[in-house]
Design a protein around this motif. Sequence first.
Motif, PDB file in Angstrom:
ATOM      1  N   ALA A 106      13.180  13.559   2.000  1.00  6.68           N
ATOM      2  CA  ALA A 106      12.232  14.592   3.332  1.00  6.68           C
ATOM      3  C   ALA A 106      10.481  13.767   3.355  1.00  6.68           C
ATOM      4  O   ALA A 106      10.133  12.707   2.133  1.00  6.68           O
ATOM      5  CB  ALA A 106      11.722  15.596   2.538  1.00  6.68           C
ATOM      6  N   GLU A 107      10.033  13.855   4.141  1.00  9.11           N
ATOM      7  CA  GLU A 107       8.624  14.013   4.267  1.00  9.11           C
ATOM      8  C   GLU A 107       7.990  14.231   3.251  1.00  9.11           C
ATOM      9  O   GLU A 107       8.155  15.501   2.904  1.00  9.11           O
ATOM     10  CB  GLU A 107       8.179  13.907   6.051  1.00  9.11           C
ATOM     11  N   ALA A 108       6.509  13.688   3.241  1.00 10.27           N
ATOM     12  CA  ALA A 108       5.456  14.928   1.969  1.00 10.27           C
ATOM     13  C   ALA A 108       5.259  16.051   2.480  1.00 10.27           C
ATOM     14  O   ALA A 108       5.394  17.173   2.264  1.00 10.27           O
ATOM     15  CB  ALA A 108       4.249  14.126   2.351  1.00 10.27           C
TER      16      ALA A 108
ATOM     17  N   ILE B 261       1.978   4.771   2.720  1.00  5.34           N
ATOM     18  CA  ILE B 261       1.745   5.889   2.294  1.00  5.34           C
ATOM     19  C   ILE B 261       2.266   6.320   3.283  1.00  5.34           C
ATOM     20  O   ILE B 261       1.781   8.162   3.169  1.00  5.34           O
ATOM     21  CB  ILE B 261      -0.054   5.800   2.657  1.00  5.34           C
ATOM     22  N   GLY B 262       2.131   6.881   4.498  1.00 11.11           N
ATOM     23  CA  GLY B 262       2.567   7.727   4.765  1.00 11.11           C
ATOM     24  C   GLY B 262       1.294   8.297   5.615  1.00 11.11           C
ATOM     25  O   GLY B 262       0.898   8.043   5.637  1.00 11.11           O
ATOM     26  N   GLY B 263       1.500   9.360   7.048  1.00  9.37           N
ATOM     27  CA  GLY B 263       0.609  10.176   7.283  1.00  9.37           C
ATOM     28  C   GLY B 263      -0.251   8.969   8.692  1.00  9.37           C
ATOM     29  O   GLY B 263       0.397   8.209   8.494  1.00  9.37           O
TER      30      GLY B 263
ATOM     31  N   VAL C 178       1.018  -1.477   0.100  1.00 12.36           N
ATOM     32  CA  VAL C 178      -0.036  -0.239   0.560  1.00 12.36           C
ATOM     33  C   VAL C 178       0.956   1.619   0.098  1.00 12.36           C
ATOM     34  O   VAL C 178       1.488   1.452   0.938  1.00 12.36           O
ATOM     35  CB  VAL C 178      -1.071  -0.007   1.408  1.00 12.36           C
ATOM     36  N   GLY C 179       0.977   1.931  -0.843  1.00 13.16           N
ATOM     37  CA  GLY C 179       1.889   3.333  -0.880  1.00 13.16           C
ATOM     38  C   GLY C 179       2.758   2.252  -2.093  1.00 13.16           C
ATOM     39  O   GLY C 179       4.132   1.221  -2.165  1.00 13.16           O
ATOM     40  N   LEU C 180       2.938   3.035  -3.354  1.00 16.05           N
ATOM     41  CA  LEU C 180       4.152   2.814  -4.261  1.00 16.05           C
ATOM     42  C   LEU C 180       4.793   4.442  -4.342  1.00 16.05           C
ATOM     43  O   LEU C 180       5.058   4.457  -5.449  1.00 16.05           O
ATOM     44  CB  LEU C 180       3.388   2.473  -5.866  1.00 16.05           C
ATOM     45  N   GLY C 181       5.293   5.302  -3.588  1.00 12.87           N
ATOM     46  CA  GLY C 181       6.040   6.576  -4.051  1.00 12.87           C
ATOM     47  C   GLY C 181       7.752   6.078  -3.749  1.00 12.87           C
ATOM     48  O   GLY C 181       7.723   4.947  -4.171  1.00 12.87           O
TER      49      GLY C 181
ATOM     50  N   ARG D 245       2.003   8.621 -13.580  1.00 12.05           N
ATOM     51  CA  ARG D 245       3.624   8.334 -14.710  1.00 12.05           C
ATOM     52  C   ARG D 245       3.956   7.618 -13.672  1.00 12.05           C
ATOM     53  O   ARG D 245       5.194   8.316 -12.113  1.00 12.05           O
ATOM     54  CB  ARG D 245       4.025   9.104 -14.881  1.00 12.05           C
ATOM     55  N   ARG D 246       4.875   6.416 -13.450  1.00 14.17           N
ATOM     56  CA  ARG D 246       5.387   5.659 -12.426  1.00 14.17           C
ATOM     57  C   ARG D 246       6.270   5.336 -13.395  1.00 14.17           C
ATOM     58  O   ARG D 246       6.997   5.076 -14.772  1.00 14.17           O
ATOM     59  CB  ARG D 246       4.775   4.620 -12.587  1.00 14.17           C
ATOM     60  N   GLU D 247       8.034   5.738 -12.731  1.00 13.88           N
ATOM     61  CA  GLU D 247       9.341   5.512 -13.241  1.00 13.88           C
ATOM     62  C   GLU D 247       9.243   4.415 -13.862  1.00 13.88           C
ATOM     63  O   GLU D 247      10.544   4.091 -14.858  1.00 13.88           O
ATOM     64  CB  GLU D 247      10.173   5.462 -11.768  1.00 13.88           C
TER      65      GLU D 247
HETATM   66  P1  NAP Z   1       5.445   9.568  -1.157  1.00 10.79           P
HETATM   67  O1  NAP Z   1       7.471   8.927  -2.042  1.00 10.79           O
HETATM   68  O2  NAP Z   1       5.496  10.628  -0.332  1.00 10.79           O
HETATM   69  O3  NAP Z   1       4.844   7.774  -1.300  1.00 10.79           O
HETATM   70  C1  NAP Z   1       3.238   7.786  -0.289  1.00 10.79           C
HETATM   71  C2  NAP Z   1       2.924   6.174  -1.201  1.00 10.79           C
HETATM   72  O4  NAP Z   1       1.217   6.047  -1.146  1.00 10.79           O
HETATM   73  C3  NAP Z   1       2.363   7.591  -2.647  1.00 10.79           C
HETATM   74  O5  NAP Z   1       2.601   5.896  -3.804  1.00 10.79           O
HETATM   75  C4  NAP Z   1       0.722   7.478  -2.976  1.00 10.79           C
HETATM   76  O6  NAP Z   1       0.235   7.463  -4.181  1.00 10.79           O
HETATM   77  C5  NAP Z   1       0.698   6.254  -1.694  1.00 10.79           C
HETATM   78  N1  NAP Z   1      -0.768   7.403  -0.672  1.00 10.79           N
HETATM   79  C6  NAP Z   1      -0.249   8.113  -0.444  1.00 10.79           C
HETATM   80  N2  NAP Z   1      -1.715   7.610   0.495  1.00 10.79           N
HETATM   81  C7  NAP Z   1      -2.507   7.274   0.267  1.00 10.79           C
HETATM   82  C8  NAP Z   1      -3.701   6.691   0.249  1.00 10.79           C
HETATM   83  N3  NAP Z   1      -4.188   7.136   1.576  1.00 10.79           N
HETATM   84  N4  NAP Z   1      -4.313   5.026   0.027  1.00 10.79           N
HETATM   85  C9  NAP Z   1      -3.549   4.544  -1.293  1.00 10.79           C
HETATM   86  N5  NAP Z   1      -2.513   5.139  -1.295  1.00 10.79           N
HETATM   87  C10 NAP Z   1      -1.721   6.641  -1.258  1.00 10.79           C
HETATM   88  O7  NAP Z   1       6.354   8.505   0.912  1.00 10.79           O
HETATM   89  P2  NAP Z   1       7.656   7.549   1.242  1.00 10.79           P
HETATM   90  O8  NAP Z   1       8.189   8.663   0.929  1.00 10.79           O
HETATM   91  O9  NAP Z   1       7.852   6.415   0.133  1.00 10.79           O
HETATM   92  O10 NAP Z   1       6.864   7.425   2.403  1.00 10.79           O
HETATM   93  C11 NAP Z   1       6.167   6.253   2.631  1.00 10.79           C
HETATM   94  C12 NAP Z   1       6.544   6.227   4.235  1.00 10.79           C
HETATM   95  O11 NAP Z   1       7.778   5.395   4.484  1.00 10.79           O
HETATM   96  C13 NAP Z   1       6.253   6.786   5.505  1.00 10.79           C
HETATM   97  O12 NAP Z   1       5.673   7.017   6.204  1.00 10.79           O
HETATM   98  C14 NAP Z   1       7.145   7.584   5.410  1.00 10.79           C
HETATM   99  O13 NAP Z   1       7.838   8.603   6.294  1.00 10.79           O
HETATM  100  C15 NAP Z   1       8.656   6.669   5.976  1.00 10.79           C
HETATM  101  N6  NAP Z   1       9.929   6.378   5.592  1.00 10.79           N
HETATM  102  C16 NAP Z   1      10.469   6.846   4.170  1.00 10.79           C
HETATM  103  C17 NAP Z   1      12.130   7.255   4.153  1.00 10.79           C
HETATM  104  C18 NAP Z   1      12.661   7.781   2.958  1.00 10.79           C
HETATM  105  O14 NAP Z   1      13.248   7.926   2.940  1.00 10.79           O
HETATM  106  N7  NAP Z   1      11.672   8.450   1.913  1.00 10.79           N
HETATM  107  C19 NAP Z   1      12.943   6.440   4.819  1.00 10.79           C
HETATM  108  C20 NAP Z   1      11.625   5.955   6.219  1.00 10.79           C
HETATM  109  C21 NAP Z   1      10.701   5.851   6.154  1.00 10.79           C
HETATM  110  P3  NAP Z   1       0.234   8.473  -5.636  1.00 10.79           P
HETATM  111  O15 NAP Z   1       1.918   7.671  -5.554  1.00 10.79           O
HETATM  112  O16 NAP Z   1      -0.516   8.040  -6.268  1.00 10.79           O
HETATM  113  O17 NAP Z   1       0.688  10.185  -5.331  1.00 10.79           O
END
Ligand code: NAP
Length: 355
Positions: free
Chosen positions: A189-191, A80-82, A9-12, A50-52
């Motif tokens: 960074a966080e969203a 998904i974060g949040g 759940v989440g493809l960021g 668009r997905r990479e």
């Molecule tokens: P991100 O790049 O913002 O990706 C979030 C993904 O979740 C996106 O694919 C988004 O869809 C999807 N999404 C958001 N809300 C949704 C919902 N309600 N239902 C379904 N899909 C939803 O975030 P991230 O950086 O990957 O971080 C994800 C988690 O990992 C967070 O909790 C963050 O704190 C944690 N984290 C991140 C890192 C890091 O380096 N980035 C490191 C450790 C932990 P769309 O693609 O369609 O927008």
Amino acid sequence: MQQVSVGLVGLGTVGAGVARLLTQQADRIARRAGRRIDCKWAVVRDLSKRREADFEGVRIIDDVRRVIDDPDVEIVVELIGGVDAARRIVLEALRAGKHVVTANKALLAEHGPEIFAAARAADRAVAFEASAGGGVPIVNALNVGLAANQIQSLAAILNGTCNYILTQMTHEGMAYADALADAQALGYAEADPTLDVDGTDTAHKLAILAQLAFGANVKTADIPREGIDRLELADLTYARELGYTIKLLAHASLVDGGLELRVAPTLVRRDAPLAQVHGPYNAIRAVGDAVGDTLFYGRGAGMMPTASAVVGDLIDVVAGRAILTSRILDFWSADAPPPPSCRRAGSAAATTSAS
Ligand code: NAP
Ligand code: HSE
């Protein structure tokens, strides 16, 4: 070899890294997990984005219910974060009898007791290595490798974004806003990057580590915290002239039976190990009563380092280790022996550390 189906759940940033690792290293991961891990579903918010990469064999959808209701899916990976939507999804997944892997420190720091009560009720694991320290396996180290110890203190750099910004400002003379924009573009960074720079993300991670190291159920609001958002280039320059560097440090220590916690920009002597931690790297110095000093170091943010931690958790769940850890360690349990009482460590504003 048998197969296990997973719903992502989440493809960021992190989700894409996990999907990439699961598809590109499927054989290696299967050997270590004992079963092939099939990423059956990936849930996103916006299907038109668009997905990479092309995630072969992964069905990309925007309805999380299809994952929760799929009896084939044994593990839900929440990325998904949040807090609100993530909380709902994790609780529904547990109630549907699925194990959960999450990287969501905000969720665990704010709702740890509720999440782990639901996990206990369902006898399912919640694995969360990526929630603190990114690719640094500090959760496993505290739960397993250092289990013989009473941890006496932790001093840690836990936010890759802040450490990247401070490094760019100190070493490249870069402006704060430019360094933050870079950290966002690099996926650190966080969203909402306010959570990074105001110290909240570090406090979330410290609350999780305090649970593991001290059995303390700490509320983020009770951790005095100060971020790097009010630092100026001149502060870093003066610190350098005096033989110090400024780091955003999380600190926890047992003092006279109480637990002192804080997050603050801290003057660290330039020859100390934590001063040598640059860019998105994190480091955690943990002192145990038997082991003495230990230092854990590695990339604390970014796609593949974080995916490394998430997939490590998936392997632990599939191999059956995560449920044993969850049952025995009883995270955030109301029945746990009382933790050391928490003390506010005075003002969070810049302090000095010998770490
Ligand atoms: P991100 O790049 O913002 O990706 C979030 C993904 O979740 C996106 O694919 C988004 O869809 C999807 N999404 C958001 N809300 C949704 C919902 N309600 N239902 C379904 N899909 C939803 O975030 P991230 O950086 O990957 O971080 C994800 C988690 O990992 C967070 O909790 C963050 O704190 C944690 N984290 C991140 C890192 C890091 O380096 N980035 C490191 C450790 C932990 P769309 O693609 O369609 O927008
Ligand atoms: N935004 C977080 C950081 C991601 O920069 O450290 C890793 O938890």
